[in-house]
Design a protein around this motif. Structure first.
Motif, mmCIF file in Angstrom:
data_model
loop_
_atom_site.group_PDB
_atom_site.id
_atom_site.type_symbol
_atom_site.label_atom_id
_atom_site.label_comp_id
_atom_site.label_asym_id
_atom_site.label_seq_id
_atom_site.Cartn_x
_atom_site.Cartn_y
_atom_site.Cartn_z
ATOM 1 N N GLU A 110 -18.930 -33.999 12.456
ATOM 2 C CA GLU A 110 -18.873 -32.589 12.862
ATOM 3 C C GLU A 110 -17.611 -31.903 12.323
ATOM 4 O OE1 GLU A 110 -17.444 -35.239 16.183
ATOM 5 O OE2 GLU A 110 -19.274 -35.147 15.003
ATOM 6 N N VAL A 111 -16.500 -32.632 12.250
ATOM 7 C CA VAL A 111 -15.266 -32.086 11.681
ATOM 8 C C VAL A 111 -15.453 -31.873 10.179
ATOM 9 C CG1 VAL A 111 -12.817 -32.557 11.215
ATOM 10 C CG2 VAL A 111 -13.814 -33.122 13.447
ATOM 11 N N TRP A 113 -18.282 -31.329 8.441
ATOM 12 C CA TRP A 113 -19.170 -30.202 8.135
ATOM 13 C C TRP A 113 -18.507 -28.866 8.469
ATOM 14 C CZ3 TRP A 113 -22.153 -31.509 4.597
ATOM 15 C CH2 TRP A 113 -22.756 -32.762 4.565
ATOM 16 N N SER A 114 -17.712 -28.832 9.508
ATOM 17 C CA SER A 114 -16.989 -27.609 9.856
ATOM 18 C C SER A 114 -15.969 -27.271 8.761
ATOM 19 C CB SER A 114 -16.288 -27.779 11.204
ATOM 20 O OG SER A 114 -15.496 -26.677 11.488
ATOM 21 N N PHE A 115 -15.237 -28.284 8.288
ATOM 22 C CA PHE A 115 -14.251 -28.073 7.225
ATOM 23 C C PHE A 115 -14.941 -27.604 5.944
ATOM 24 C CE2 PHE A 115 -11.698 -29.453 3.609
ATOM 25 C CZ PHE A 115 -10.465 -28.908 3.930
ATOM 26 N N GLN A 116 -16.042 -28.250 5.600
ATOM 27 C CA GLN A 116 -16.747 -27.889 4.368
ATOM 28 C C GLN A 116 -17.301 -26.462 4.470
ATOM 29 O OE1 GLN A 116 -18.395 -30.720 1.832
ATOM 30 N NE2 GLN A 116 -20.375 -29.703 1.696
ATOM 31 N N GLU A 117 -17.795 -26.083 5.618
ATOM 32 C CA GLU A 117 -18.291 -24.714 5.816
ATOM 33 C C GLU A 117 -17.154 -23.702 5.681
ATOM 34 O OE1 GLU A 117 -19.865 -22.353 9.628
ATOM 35 O OE2 GLU A 117 -21.114 -24.076 9.070
ATOM 36 N N GLN A 118 -15.995 -24.037 6.248
ATOM 37 C CA GLN A 118 -14.828 -23.153 6.149
ATOM 38 C C GLN A 118 -14.384 -23.027 4.688
ATOM 39 O OE1 GLN A 118 -11.481 -24.326 8.535
ATOM 40 N NE2 GLN A 118 -10.200 -22.672 7.780
#
Length: 179
Positions: A110-111, A113-118
């Motif tokens: 989850e960290v 995918w959140s980083f990649q989205e950011q």
């Protein structure tokens, strides 16, 4: 052209006191910067990046790539397997100093995918970016983002490379300083 990353466990970080032949790398995005008397070529490659910095006859080349990638040994100044975290520096002729820091960070999905989205949303405005094809195992491909800050006496380059199959992020920061 298919552009998929190697495994994160296969990475190396090397610095050379010379230019390397561009044919050695598959380049997906590129940018040239000039400020004062220095010039830098920044390339996103399949496993990471190549930065070639030139100043008055001195050339430094930083490479983040697969450890199996065939690179010359002549005038290699630093060579590390890209694991954990490392800081180092090289003092060159004429008072030029190169500083590097890298970090390989395995993170929870989850960290990651959140980083990649950011990265995807933030990097649309600044820097150099490439989104790689999915490996087949993951629905989304890896991302490389490089941001460079030029000053009259220095160049700072920050690079972020994601590895979805391993839920890992490689972060590097390099500073090329003039005397």
């Amino acid at each position: 052209m298919l552009s998929v990353r190697p495994k994160v466990a296969e990475l190396s970080f090397q610095v050379f006191g010379r230019a390397l032949h561009p044919e050695l790398f598959e380049v997906f995005a590129s940018k040239t910067l000039e400020r004062g008397d220095y010039r830098a070529q920044i390339d996103i490659t399949s496993a990471g990046h190549v930065i070639t910095w030139r100043y008055r006859g001195l050339t430094l080349t930083e490479v983040a790539c697969s450890a199996q990638h065939p690179l010359p040994e002549k005038r290699r100044l630093l060579s590390y397997r890209l694991k954990g975290e490392r800081n180092d520096r090289v003092e060159c002729r004429g008072g030029i100093v190169y500083h590097m820091n890298y970090q390989l960070e395995p993170v929870a999905p989850e960290v990651f995918w959140s980083f990649q989205e950011q990265l995807n949303s933030d990097s649309q405005h600044n820097g150099l970016m490439h989104v790689f094809d999915a490996s087949g195992r993951m629905a989304l491909g890896a991302v490389s983002f490089i941001n460079a800050e030029t000053r009259s006496r220095s160049l700072m380059v920050q690079a972020f490379h994601t590895f979805p199959d391993d839920y890992a992020i490689v972060k590097t920061q390099s500073v090329f300083e003039l005397p």
